[in-house]
Design an enzyme around this catalytic site. Structure first.
Site, PDB file in Angstrom:
ATOM      1  N   THR A  27       0.810  -1.219   0.000  1.00 20.01           N
ATOM      2  CA  THR A  27       0.000   0.000   0.000  1.00 20.01           C
ATOM      3  C   THR A  27       0.842   1.268   0.000  1.00 20.01           C
ATOM      4  O   THR A  27       2.028   1.251   0.314  1.00 20.01           O
ATOM      5  CB  THR A  27      -0.925   0.035   1.234  1.00 20.01           C
ATOM      6  OG1 THR A  27      -0.128   0.107   2.418  1.00 20.01           O
ATOM      7  CG2 THR A  27      -1.816  -1.189   1.287  1.00 20.01           C
ATOM      8  N   ASP A  28       0.177   2.371  -0.320  1.00 16.20           N
ATOM      9  CA  ASP A  28       0.803   3.686  -0.177  1.00 16.20           C
ATOM     10  C   ASP A  28       0.453   4.218   1.220  1.00 16.20           C
ATOM     11  O   ASP A  28      -0.142   3.507   2.043  1.00 16.20           O
ATOM     12  CB  ASP A  28       0.357   4.631  -1.299  1.00 16.20           C
ATOM     13  CG  ASP A  28      -1.153   4.857  -1.339  1.00 16.20           C
ATOM     14  OD1 ASP A  28      -1.839   4.603  -0.325  1.00 16.20           O
ATOM     15  OD2 ASP A  28      -1.637   5.289  -2.397  1.00 16.20           O
ATOM     16  N   LEU A  29       0.788   5.442   1.498  1.00 18.36           N
ATOM     17  CA  LEU A  29       0.557   5.992   2.838  1.00 18.36           C
ATOM     18  C   LEU A  29      -0.909   6.052   3.237  1.00 18.36           C
ATOM     19  O   LEU A  29      -1.241   6.106   4.420  1.00 18.36           O
ATOM     20  CB  LEU A  29       1.172   7.396   2.940  1.00 18.36           C
ATOM     21  CG  LEU A  29       2.693   7.435   2.925  1.00 18.36           C
ATOM     22  CD1 LEU A  29       3.180   8.874   2.919  1.00 18.36           C
ATOM     23  CD2 LEU A  29       3.263   6.689   4.113  1.00 18.36           C
ATOM     24  N   SER A  30      -1.805   6.025   2.256  1.00 24.13           N
ATOM     25  CA  SER A  30      -3.234   6.090   2.572  1.00 24.13           C
ATOM     26  C   SER A  30      -3.853   4.712   2.812  1.00 24.13           C
ATOM     27  O   SER A  30      -5.050   4.612   3.064  1.00 24.13           O
ATOM     28  CB  SER A  30      -3.981   6.798   1.439  1.00 24.13           C
ATOM     29  OG  SER A  30      -3.940   6.022   0.261  1.00 24.13           O
TER      30      SER A  30
END
Length: 150
Positions: A27-30
């Site tokens: 995942t990304d930071l979100s």
């Protein structure tokens, strides 16, 4: 000592099903799955399908017979996968030719379609030129089945 098996798919009629889970690294930071990870999941599912069909890619590469390579890819993202989601990759073969096959892959979270890919995979020589797939491999795909209209 009891050791777990690596992730494994199953063949269900003319569909191959392969389960993945969204981990933090995906995942990304979100907390949403990074777009390139769908390509990785689709590749793992295709590799597992070949293992299920008893197609030995490694031997073919090592003995100079050839290897599969993606020659065309259309990818559509619909709904994001999120951290901790269980995702099923569904793969079907939609067309078989002497040196290539077309496939359709979908990433599903339950009944929700997250992403789908339409692709052409060619069989190529060590020099990168298209060559006929081994006949026994084509026969294995024929037993797996072709889903028209995907």
């Amino acid at each position: 000592m009891l050791l777990p098996n690596p992730p494994d798919g199953v063949i269900d009629g003319s569909r191959h099903l392969y389960a993945v889970r969204v981990y933090y690294e995906d995942t990304d930071l979100s907390g949403i799955t990074y777009h390139a990870n769908y390509l990785r999941w689709f590749e793992r599912a295709r590799s597992d399908l070949l293992r299920r069909l008893e197609i030995d890619q490694r031997s073919a590469i090592e003995d100079g017979t050839g290897a599969y390579a993606v020659s065309e890819l259309s990818l559509k993202y619909l709904t994001p996968a999120k951290l901790d989601d269980d995702v099923t990759i569904v793969t079907t073969c939609t067309q078989m030719r002497a040196a290539s096959c077309r496939m359709h892959q979908r990433a599903l979270r339950g009944d929700d379609l997250l992403a789908e890919a339409h692709l052409r995979v060619g069989f190529v020589s060590p020099e990168g030129r298209p060559v006929r797939q081994p006949e026994e491999w084509r026969a294995a795909f024929a037993r797996f089945g072709i889903q028209e209209g995907e």
